[in-house]
Motif scaffolding. Structure first.
Motif, PDB file in Angstrom:
ATOM      1  N   LEU A 373       0.847  -1.404  -0.129  1.00  0.00           N
ATOM      2  CA  LEU A 373      -0.242   0.210   0.057  1.00  0.00           C
ATOM      3  C   LEU A 373       0.830   1.015   0.083  1.00  0.00           C
ATOM      4  CD1 LEU A 373      -2.921  -1.077   2.550  1.00  0.00           C
ATOM      5  CD2 LEU A 373      -3.053  -0.833   0.043  1.00  0.00           C
ATOM      6  N   GLU A 374       1.921   1.159   0.691  1.00  0.00           N
ATOM      7  CA  GLU A 374       2.848   2.511   0.920  1.00  0.00           C
ATOM      8  C   GLU A 374       3.724   2.705  -0.396  1.00  0.00           C
ATOM      9  OE1 GLU A 374       5.299   5.560   1.955  1.00  0.00           O
ATOM     10  OE2 GLU A 374       3.383   4.742   2.924  1.00  0.00           O
ATOM     11  N   GLN A 375       3.951   1.656  -1.125  1.00  0.00           N
ATOM     12  CA  GLN A 375       4.675   1.769  -2.278  1.00  0.00           C
ATOM     13  C   GLN A 375       3.658   2.351  -3.451  1.00  0.00           C
ATOM     14  OE1 GLN A 375       6.631  -2.197  -2.923  1.00  0.00           O
ATOM     15  NE2 GLN A 375       8.318  -1.714  -1.605  1.00  0.00           N
ATOM     16  N   ARG A 376       2.299   1.694  -3.372  1.00  0.00           N
ATOM     17  CA  ARG A 376       1.361   2.341  -4.387  1.00  0.00           C
ATOM     18  C   ARG A 376       0.784   3.614  -3.961  1.00  0.00           C
ATOM     19  NH1 ARG A 376      -0.054  -2.108  -7.694  1.00  0.00           N
ATOM     20  NH2 ARG A 376       1.136  -3.822  -7.178  1.00  0.00           N
ATOM     21  N   ASN A 377       1.153   4.307  -2.939  1.00  0.00           N
ATOM     22  CA  ASN A 377       0.604   5.636  -2.768  1.00  0.00           C
ATOM     23  C   ASN A 377      -0.653   5.257  -2.257  1.00  0.00           C
ATOM     24  OD1 ASN A 377       2.986   7.164  -2.941  1.00  0.00           O
ATOM     25  ND2 ASN A 377       2.682   7.052  -5.120  1.00  0.00           N
ATOM     26  N   LEU A 378      -0.996   4.259  -1.423  1.00  0.00           N
ATOM     27  CA  LEU A 378      -2.636   4.045  -1.342  1.00  0.00           C
ATOM     28  C   LEU A 378      -2.688   4.198   0.303  1.00  0.00           C
ATOM     29  CD1 LEU A 378      -3.473   1.208  -3.823  1.00  0.00           C
ATOM     30  CD2 LEU A 378      -4.179   3.513  -3.768  1.00  0.00           C
ATOM     31  N   LEU A 379      -1.383   3.863   1.225  1.00  0.00           N
ATOM     32  CA  LEU A 379      -1.691   3.733   2.574  1.00  0.00           C
ATOM     33  C   LEU A 379      -2.261   4.991   3.288  1.00  0.00           C
ATOM     34  CD1 LEU A 379      -1.254   1.843   4.845  1.00  0.00           C
ATOM     35  CD2 LEU A 379       1.252   2.922   5.288  1.00  0.00           C
ATOM     36  N   GLU A 380      -1.920   6.110   2.759  1.00  0.00           N
ATOM     37  CA  GLU A 380      -2.481   7.286   3.365  1.00  0.00           C
ATOM     38  C   GLU A 380      -3.938   7.557   3.332  1.00  0.00           C
ATOM     39  OE1 GLU A 380      -2.199  10.740   5.676  1.00  0.00           O
ATOM     40  OE2 GLU A 380      -0.776   9.328   5.155  1.00  0.00           O
ATOM     41  N   GLN A 381      -4.699   6.701   2.318  1.00  0.00           N
ATOM     42  CA  GLN A 381      -5.909   6.926   2.014  1.00  0.00           C
ATOM     43  C   GLN A 381      -6.826   5.546   2.385  1.00  0.00           C
ATOM     44  OE1 GLN A 381      -5.584   7.735  -2.228  1.00  0.00           O
ATOM     45  NE2 GLN A 381      -6.669   5.740  -2.617  1.00  0.00           N
ATOM     46  N   THR A 382      -6.101   4.556   3.029  1.00  0.00           N
ATOM     47  CA  THR A 382      -6.619   3.263   3.669  1.00  0.00           C
ATOM     48  C   THR A 382      -6.316   3.119   4.898  1.00  0.00           C
ATOM     49  OG1 THR A 382      -5.906   2.452   1.257  1.00  0.00           O
ATOM     50  CG2 THR A 382      -6.612   0.798   2.830  1.00  0.00           C
ATOM     51  N   LEU A 383      -7.443   2.867   5.655  1.00  0.00           N
ATOM     52  CA  LEU A 383      -7.324   2.655   7.102  1.00  0.00           C
ATOM     53  C   LEU A 383      -7.088   1.072   7.080  1.00  0.00           C
ATOM     54  CD1 LEU A 383      -7.332   3.359  10.196  1.00  0.00           C
ATOM     55  CD2 LEU A 383      -9.585   2.833  10.176  1.00  0.00           C
ATOM     56  N   VAL A 384      -5.986   0.620   7.636  1.00  0.00           N
ATOM     57  CA  VAL A 384      -5.931  -0.899   8.016  1.00  0.00           C
ATOM     58  C   VAL A 384      -6.201  -0.992   9.422  1.00  0.00           C
ATOM     59  CG1 VAL A 384      -4.330  -2.796   7.654  1.00  0.00           C
ATOM     60  CG2 VAL A 384      -4.203  -0.989   6.120  1.00  0.00           C
ATOM     61  N   LEU A 385      -6.923  -2.151   9.738  1.00  0.00           N
ATOM     62  CA  LEU A 385      -7.160  -2.371  11.201  1.00  0.00           C
ATOM     63  C   LEU A 385      -7.030  -3.963  11.588  1.00  0.00           C
ATOM     64  CD1 LEU A 385      -8.604  -1.423  13.951  1.00  0.00           C
ATOM     65  CD2 LEU A 385     -10.647  -2.090  12.913  1.00  0.00           C
ATOM     66  N   VAL A 386      -6.411  -4.258  12.578  1.00  0.00           N
ATOM     67  CA  VAL A 386      -6.177  -5.611  12.756  1.00  0.00           C
ATOM     68  C   VAL A 386      -6.692  -5.922  14.294  1.00  0.00           C
ATOM     69  CG1 VAL A 386      -4.683  -7.549  13.265  1.00  0.00           C
ATOM     70  CG2 VAL A 386      -3.926  -5.896  11.660  1.00  0.00           C
ATOM     71  N   THR A 387      -7.680  -6.818  14.354  1.00  0.00           N
ATOM     72  CA  THR A 387      -8.402  -6.965  15.709  1.00  0.00           C
ATOM     73  C   THR A 387      -8.712  -8.393  15.521  1.00  0.00           C
ATOM     74  OG1 THR A 387     -10.213  -6.109  17.163  1.00  0.00           O
ATOM     75  CG2 THR A 387     -10.596  -6.244  14.837  1.00  0.00           C
ATOM     76  N   SER A 388      -9.397  -8.628  16.690  1.00  0.00           N
ATOM     77  CA  SER A 388      -9.843 -10.279  16.981  1.00  0.00           C
ATOM     78  C   SER A 388     -10.926 -10.026  17.981  1.00  0.00           C
ATOM     79  CB  SER A 388      -8.625 -10.970  17.589  1.00  0.00           C
ATOM     80  OG  SER A 388      -8.829 -12.301  17.653  1.00  0.00           O
ATOM     81  N   GLU A 389     -11.607 -11.140  18.212  1.00  0.00           N
ATOM     82  CA  GLU A 389     -12.746 -11.176  19.194  1.00  0.00           C
ATOM     83  C   GLU A 389     -12.302 -11.090  20.570  1.00  0.00           C
ATOM     84  OE1 GLU A 389     -12.897 -15.645  17.927  1.00  0.00           O
ATOM     85  OE2 GLU A 389     -11.853 -13.951  17.233  1.00  0.00           O
TER      86      GLU A 389
END
Length: 487
Positions: A373-389
């Protein structure tokens, strides 16, 4: 809730769920012409009232990728380690330095450690629920709403109800304008968990089935082949024949015009159109062709179905899909070893299951996603979330796998961690702390409602007003506050 009351509710909800789940699958590729079951009379199906200014404030996330580690990931063995705790708590893993001075990660996450400058690690989420189980954990963390009493009385028999609170992905999808031929919310590579024990919380529910995610499936054995029921024509049906059938359907619709004002019929028509649009869209089918990625890219992510799903998520971000959910698909080959379904539910042999299987797969795939995402200049416009129950018991030893000798960690809903990156998040920071053993939140305690509100803030969703089927206004999530200091 009495058994009699529950049975009555269950009958109503089952009628509603038939439409609810069938519509989600959009599984009428051959265009069957049957009229669907009506929704329960008391089930609200009215879409929320949208505010034209709802995207005027908030973060920068045009898309959200929610990576859910099914089973309950051990926070104290990954990103909230306690190296100074007694041996019966800390386990054999050591923390390592990362590309961010504030962040320490498990030694078995070396690739992610080089991407830590993108991360915000939130370590003070107290998701305590009375049931301490998966169903309630899914519901709380996917909706932001504390589970009601039925989760305690019914346990794993608690089914998804049409009047549940909606999944945060459905809310974001409902409040965003679609910019592609794809739905606003997609879920892959499976729908947790195996029927009849479908996890509550992953559906639009009271928001209206038209906002359900589209489910896209893949298998452990064939990870590059993604199958959306709506994209597969049955038998020898061609697109031209399908268009002809659509004309026939329009003709038949005239004969049942009296049903046009019934909410269930309107909803069904929306799903018919969604499925047809997908089947006839060459752009949509191209998005699902993960095999077209270069060998180097696929190798960087890894060969597993979860790795391919994260690569697919990046492709969906490029296609401007607002919300993508990746539910970790369990590896049944390690079920016996881990005393679980083969995911992050490490009741037995916790440390070997993590070291040899779960952490290497996660480390490669998730670090690749951030890097890509960073290399494609998409990270700033993409929220990435890692969670669990949930998290897992800080003290080693689960009675169901032999206690201390079984080296497992049981369910622990009292404390857990969440990773965030992109979408306007300032990387390289931690938020909140747990106590010295990782048992309970200490500084800046939070709940899943705060995380849900943060997702809404990042996505620019600041109007959570809606109306039920009788036109009565309500708020989709009153609890919680967005963690605006992360941005």
């Amino acid at each position: 809730m009495s058994q009699k009351t529950h049975n009555a509710r269950q009958r109503n909800q089952q009628r509603s769920r038939r439409a609810f789940l069938v519509a989600s699958a959009s599984g009428f590729a051959g265009l069957q012409f049957g009229v669907p079951q009506r929704l329960a009379a008391d089930a609200p199906v009215t879409a929320p009232q949208l505010n034209a200014n709802s995207l005027a404030t908030g973060g920068k996330a045009k898309s959200v990728i929610l990576f859910f580690l099914c089973g309950g990931a051990s926070h104290v063995d990954t990103w909230d380690m306690k190296p100074d705790a007694p041996a019966e708590y800390r386990g054999p893993f050591s923390p390592i330095a990362t590309s961010a001075p504030q962040i320490r990660l498990c030694e078995h996450l070396p690739m992610l450690s080089r991407q830590a400058h993108h991360l915000a690690v939130v370590n003070s989420i107290g998701a305590s629920v009375s049931t301490n189980d998966h169903h309630a954990g899914y519901y709380y963390n996917l909706t932001g709403h504390e589970p009601d009493s039925t989760f305690l009385s019914l346990g794993n028999d608690r089914r998804p109800y049409a009047d549940d609170w909606p999944y945060i992905g459905s809310v974001v999808g409902a409040r965003r304008d679609g910019n592609s031929s794809l739905p606003n919310s997609l879920t892959l590579p499976h729908q947790p968990s195996k029927a009849p024990y479908t996890r509550p919380g992953q559906f639009a529910a009271r928001l209206g089935v038209e906002f359900d995610p589209l489910y896209v499936h893949a298998s452990v054995d064939d990870p590059l082949k993604f199958h959306a029921p709506s994209l597969v024509l049955s038998g020898d049906v061609t697109p031209d024949q399908l268009r002809s059938r659509q004309q026939l359907l329009k003709t038949l619709d005239v004969a049942r015009a009296n049903f046009e004002n019934v909410p269930a019929e309107r909803t069904w028509k929306l799903h018919q159109q969604r499925a047809l649009d997908l089947m006839l869209s060459s752009n949509a089918t191209k998005v699902f062709d993960v095999a077209s990625e270069t060998d180097a890219t696929r190798q960087r992510y890894g060969a597993s179905v979860n790795a391919a799903s994260l690569l697919m998520a990046r492709r969906l971000v490029e296609a401007e899909v607002p919300f993508i959910t990746v539910f970790w698909k369990e590896n049944e080959a390690i079920k016996k070893q881990c005393k679980s379904a083969g995911g992050w539910d490490t009741h037995g042999d916790n440390f070997n299951c993590l070291k040899d299987h779960l952490l290497p797969e996660f480390d490669r795939a998730f670090s690749a996603l951030l890097e890509d995402l960073e290399q494609r200049n998409l990270l700033e416009q993409t929220l990435v979330l890692v969670t669990s129950e949930m998290g897992r018991t800080p003290k080693i030893g689960d009675p169901r796998s032999g206690g201390v000798g079984g080296a497992g960690r049981d369910h622990w809903t009292h404390c857990m961690s969440v990773l965030m990156a992109g979408g306007g998040i300032r990387g390289g920071q931690t938020y909140g702390t747990s106590d010295r053993l990782g048992e309970y939140p200490a500084e800046r305690p939070l709940t899943p409602a705060d995380i849900a509100k943060t997702v809404y803030f990042a996505s620019g969703v600041d109007d959570l007003r809606a109306e039920d089927g009788q036109g009565r206004p309500y708020n989709l999530l009153e609890e919680g506050n967005a963690l605006t200091t992360l941005f």
